[in-house]
Design an enzyme around this catalytic site. Structure first.
Site, PDB file in Angstrom:
ATOM      1  N   SER A  94       0.812  -1.217   0.000  1.00 21.41           N
ATOM      2  CA  SER A  94       0.000   0.000   0.000  1.00 21.41           C
ATOM      3  C   SER A  94       0.843   1.263   0.000  1.00 21.41           C
ATOM      4  O   SER A  94       0.424   2.295  -0.526  1.00 21.41           O
ATOM      5  CB  SER A  94      -0.931   0.010   1.212  1.00 21.41           C
ATOM      6  OG  SER A  94      -0.187  -0.012   2.413  1.00 21.41           O
TER       7      SER A  94
ATOM      8  N   ASP B 269      -6.441   8.144   9.279  1.00 17.53           N
ATOM      9  CA  ASP B 269      -6.517   6.916  10.078  1.00 17.53           C
ATOM     10  C   ASP B 269      -5.328   6.767  11.029  1.00 17.53           C
ATOM     11  O   ASP B 269      -5.263   5.813  11.798  1.00 17.53           O
ATOM     12  CB  ASP B 269      -6.643   5.680   9.187  1.00 17.53           C
ATOM     13  CG  ASP B 269      -5.412   5.422   8.313  1.00 17.53           C
ATOM     14  OD1 ASP B 269      -4.382   6.107   8.484  1.00 17.53           O
ATOM     15  OD2 ASP B 269      -5.488   4.523   7.450  1.00 17.53           O
TER      16      ASP B 269
ATOM     17  N   HIS C  74      -1.700   5.169   7.868  1.00 17.37           N
ATOM     18  CA  HIS C  74      -1.073   5.415   6.573  1.00 17.37           C
ATOM     19  C   HIS C  74      -0.581   6.857   6.508  1.00 17.37           C
ATOM     20  O   HIS C  74      -1.117   7.729   7.177  1.00 17.37           O
ATOM     21  CB  HIS C  74      -2.065   5.157   5.441  1.00 17.37           C
ATOM     22  CG  HIS C  74      -2.531   3.742   5.372  1.00 17.37           C
ATOM     23  ND1 HIS C  74      -3.664   3.301   6.015  1.00 17.37           N
ATOM     24  CD2 HIS C  74      -1.999   2.664   4.765  1.00 17.37           C
ATOM     25  CE1 HIS C  74      -3.816   2.008   5.801  1.00 17.37           C
ATOM     26  NE2 HIS C  74      -2.817   1.594   5.051  1.00 17.37           N
TER      27      HIS C  74
END
Length: 322
Positions: free
Chosen positions: A77, A241, A244
């Site tokens: 990611s 969040d 990340h």
């Protein structure tokens, strides 16, 4: 007193009752972390295509569209730019735009990275590359944190990365690898679990560094370079969040990857090659967690979220164009 306390704790951890208590505590904290950190459902922004040295919008690549160098991004990611809201914020685009500006050439960007990938997925990403067309001139890999949360062994994970780097090098590409980040900056993971996964991540980063070098790639120690700034400015460098990176956090990572990419492409770039700005610190093996290695085995289930990237200096690599 601190040294004595740590030594006593290490001794106690070898007893069955304390070990059982530690196991239960870490298991509870793992469950708590999975509830606090949301799973990744969003699709990261994509802006594959050709970037001009003068900036401007990306040109969609199709057969016949000219370019001077093909840059391809692999990994998890962090490589996809998960958490960004605009394509010009993702690491691959930042690197492509900066490389175009420095070289005065047209750079084609392709992304094979997948959210949630571990080192086990790198072979499939490279297979997909060969199916899609010729290999790139340069490759950037960002991988590692999901190997920690998935409890993939450090040695096997590093060897899988080495095989991926070697395949790319054998195809003619230069390869730059951003190694495992520092979990210690993620406050959403409670202590002592955070200490356990941090130790595992730093050990993996060290193994990755040796593996990448042996395979002919250039490792970039993201944990060393970025964690201090993420600790100082978490509200700026993390996305909403708090797991990340934000756009500023990704810009930090790209800023550290770019000099390594230029050095790997030194023959192509000629005089436009910056010096490598870092010197990786030695992983601290004196911690309690390192001495009580069995505790790290208690992180037996993934948190269910993609890997984070961890920070550096909040200056974008390149200004957004268009």
């Amino acid at each position: 007193m601190k040294t004595v306390a740590l030594a006593a704790a290490a001794a106690l951890a070898s007893t069955g009752s304390v070990y059982l208590g530690a196991r239960n505590l870490l298991s509870e904290q793992a469950a708590q972390t999975r509830e606090v950190i949301p799973k990744a459902w969003d699709i990261p922004p994509r802006a594959d295509g050709v970037y001009d040295p003068g900036g401007g919008p990306v040109e969609r690549w199709r057969r016949g569209v000219p370019f001077d160098l093909h840059l391809m991004v692999f990994g998890d990611s962090t490589a996809t730019g998960y958490g960004c809201t605009d394509a010009d914020q993702v690491p691959g685009v930042l690197l492509a735009r900066e490389l175009a500006g420095v070289s005065g050439k047209r750079i084609r960007l392709s992304t094979k990275a997948i959210v949630g990938a571990t080192s086990k997925g790198l072979a499939g990403q490279i297979d997909a590359m060969f199916v899609a067309g010729p290999p790139p001139d340069a490759a950037v890999i960002m991988i590692g944190a999901n190997d920690v949360t998935a409890l993939n062994g450090i040695g096997p994970s590093a060897r899988r990365l080495a095989r991926a780097v070697k395949r790319l090098r054998d195809s003619g590409a230069v390869v730059v690898v951003g190694t495992c980040p520092d979990f210690g900056v993620i406050t959403a993971i409670p202590q002592p679990l955070r200490m356990v996964v941090r130790s595992c991540g730093l050990r993996l980063a060290r193994a990755q560094t040796a593996a990448v070098r042996s395979a002919g790639g250039v490792p970039v120690p993201l944990a060393d370079l970025l964690a201090p700034d993420f600790r100082k400015m978490p509200e700026l460098l993390f996305s909403s969040d708090m797991f990340h990176p934000s756009a500023a956090g990704y810009a930090l990572a790209a800023k550290q990857l770019f000099p390594a990419l230029c050095n790997a492409l030194s023959e192509w770039l000629g005089d436009a090659v910056p010096e490598l700005p870092w010197q990786s610190r030695t992983v601290d093996n004196s911690t309690l967690v390192a001495r009580v290695g069995n505790l790290s085995r208690l992180w037996r289930r993934s948190t269910g979220v993609p890997a984070p990237v961890l920070g550096g200096v909040p200056t974008p690599v390149a200004a957004s164009a268009g």
